[in-house]
Scaffold this active site. Structure first.
Site, mmCIF file in Angstrom:
data_model
loop_
_atom_site.group_PDB
_atom_site.id
_atom_site.type_symbol
_atom_site.label_atom_id
_atom_site.label_comp_id
_atom_site.label_asym_id
_atom_site.label_seq_id
_atom_site.Cartn_x
_atom_site.Cartn_y
_atom_site.Cartn_z
ATOM 1 N N GLU A 91 -7.079 75.097 91.462
ATOM 2 C CA GLU A 91 -5.634 75.354 91.342
ATOM 3 C C GLU A 91 -5.399 76.732 90.740
ATOM 4 O OE1 GLU A 91 -4.342 70.783 90.256
ATOM 5 O OE2 GLU A 91 -3.993 72.404 88.845
ATOM 6 N N CYS A 104 -1.838 82.533 86.359
ATOM 7 C CA CYS A 104 -2.749 81.758 85.511
ATOM 8 C C CYS A 104 -3.930 81.351 86.410
ATOM 9 C CB CYS A 104 -2.007 80.544 84.962
ATOM 10 S SG CYS A 104 -3.052 79.455 83.993
ATOM 11 N N CYS A 111 -14.287 71.706 84.683
ATOM 12 C CA CYS A 111 -14.466 72.319 83.359
ATOM 13 C C CYS A 111 -15.358 71.444 82.493
ATOM 14 C CB CYS A 111 -13.111 72.509 82.684
ATOM 15 S SG CYS A 111 -13.252 73.316 81.076
ATOM 16 N N CYS A 115 -11.289 68.617 77.441
ATOM 17 C CA CYS A 115 -10.116 68.298 76.601
ATOM 18 C C CYS A 115 -9.502 66.983 77.109
ATOM 19 C CB CYS A 115 -9.074 69.406 76.672
ATOM 20 S SG CYS A 115 -9.691 71.006 76.137
ATOM 21 N N CYS A 118 -6.341 66.866 79.443
ATOM 22 C CA CYS A 118 -6.330 67.745 80.616
ATOM 23 C C CYS A 118 -6.983 67.054 81.811
ATOM 24 C CB CYS A 118 -7.078 69.031 80.258
ATOM 25 S SG CYS A 118 -7.489 70.057 81.672
ATOM 26 N N CYS A 330 -2.667 71.730 84.102
ATOM 27 C CA CYS A 330 -3.967 71.994 84.732
ATOM 28 C C CYS A 330 -4.597 70.754 85.367
ATOM 29 C CB CYS A 330 -4.873 72.541 83.639
ATOM 30 S SG CYS A 330 -6.460 73.035 84.214
HETATM 31 S S1 SF4 Z 1 -7.603 72.492 78.889
HETATM 32 FE FE1 SF4 Z 1 -8.789 71.701 80.639
HETATM 33 S S2 SF4 Z 1 -9.485 73.512 81.752
HETATM 34 FE FE2 SF4 Z 1 -8.822 74.202 79.709
HETATM 35 S S3 SF4 Z 1 -10.684 74.144 78.438
HETATM 36 FE FE3 SF4 Z 1 -9.709 72.135 78.170
HETATM 37 S S4 SF4 Z 1 -10.674 70.843 79.757
HETATM 38 FE FE4 SF4 Z 1 -11.113 72.967 80.296
#
Ligand code: SF4
Length: 343
Positions: A91, A104, A111, A115, A118, A330
């Site tokens: 994305e 962005c 990833c 997190c 996310c 995200c």
């Molecule tokens: S917010 Fe999502 S994309 Fe950004 S570092 Fe954390 S897990 Fe990774």
């Protein structure tokens, strides 16, 4: 397999064309077509001789991604789902503001940071993006997004940029030298990869640094960012070093999760942690995807948190909620489209 050209700078393209038996200045023309005119095919490159275009076509490709879907928000935000040459999907988002048009960009497919709030982090990690695949996103946003010129970039889409250091720095240089985005208007947002922050500091680059903190203490941060490897104290020490060597201010991103990290005690701890640092805090109220494990913070708690930081001498801003009607947080769009495709 054809070799993509996107990701090479003018001097690399000059050398490549000389190897192909063409004069070096053709490399400059090729760069112009790739980065400024956003050509998708060699056929469009009308000032290159036909025979040269045919030769290039036999070995190379431009290297642009395929646009799977573009979602336009009522507030002007545009979110693109792009398919890369190997079928992976990422994305990227264009955000028009009164004073700038910002992209962005993603730096990895998926990833590894994980997190908990996310959608990308919950989907795991697949691979790093190349410099060409990163720059391609800026070109796609420019083509879809707005008549205005893309003049700001933040590496804050999918992925942890400091775990893909070489490609991200190359992409930043390409954006600066070939696309025309000022280096001071390019920001790298990290989850706190200490060796990467220190490396960036040593390079004394004009690139801006943002650090996603989300909590002032390790126990709470580990709940929100389970794969955060470096303790908060080490992240802050690395930021001190970055500021010392670059003279630049650091932004701390703080995603406010309702009932988790948005009370006044956390605001006080955060202010104490950042005391004396040349920094500012950007509060990001959590954007719920509907299926999320967390709730959005109330307007009162956002205001109180913000006021508490400001009263304790911390510069603080609040990110505007953008693109709520198009799943701009995200990973949400990729998650939905992937689900629909699987049905
Ligand atoms: S917010 Fe999502 S994309 Fe950004 S570092 Fe954390 S897990 Fe990774």
């Amino acid at each position: 397999m054809l070799v993509p050209l996107l990701g090479r700078d003018t001097s690399e393209l000059r050398a490549l064309l000389q190897k192909e038996g063409a004069p070096a200045y053709r490399g400059g023309q090729l760069a112009e077509w790739l980065y400024r005119r956003r050509a998708l095919t060699f056929d469009e490159m009308s000032n290159l001789p036909g025979a040269l275009r045919t030769r290039l076509q036999d070995k190379y490709e431009v290297g642009r991604s395929r646009l799977v879907t573009a979602c336009h928000s009522q507030d002007g935000t545009v979110k693109l789902l792009l398919e890369l040459r190997d079928g992976a999907r990422i994305e990227t988002v264009g955000l028009p503001y009164a004073d700038r048009f910002s992209g962005c960009l993603s730096t990895q497919v998926g990833c590894p940071v994980g997190c908990v709030f996310c959608a990308t982090g919950q989907g795991g990690f697949t691979r790093n993006l190349t410099a060409g695949e990163i720059v391609d996103q800026a070109l796609a946003i420019q083509a879809e997004g707005s008549d205005r010129r893309l003049d700001h970039v933040i590496f804050m889409g999918m992925g942890e940029p400091l775990l893909n250091y070489e490609a991200v720095m190359k992409a930043a240089r390409l954006l600066n030298n070939e696309v025309g985005v000022a280096m001071r208007h390019i920001t790298l947002s990290t989850g706190g990869i200490v060796p990467g922050i220190l490396r960036l500091a040593e390079e004394k680059s004009q690139l801006g640094l943002a650090v996603s903190l989300h909590a002032p203490a390790d126990n709470l941060r580990r709940r929100i960012v389970p794969n955060a490897k470096w303790p908060v104290a080490e992240v802050i020490a690395a930021c001190h070093q970055y500021i010392r060597l670059t003279g630049r201010r650091v932004t701390f991103e703080y995603c406010l999760l309702g009932g988790v990290n948005d009370d006044l005690e956390q605001a006080r701890q955060l202010a104490a942690l950042l005391h004396g640092l040349n920094c500012h805090v950007n509060l990001i109220p959590y954007n719920s995807s509907g299926t999320a494990r967390f709730r959005e913070p109330s307007l009162e708690s956002i205001r109180a948190f913000r006021r508490a930081l400001a009263n304790l001498g911390i510069q603080v801003t609040q990110r505007l909620r953008r693109g709520r009607d198009i799943e701009a947080a995200c990973g949400q769009l990729r998650q939905r489209i992937d689900k629909e495709t699987r049905l």
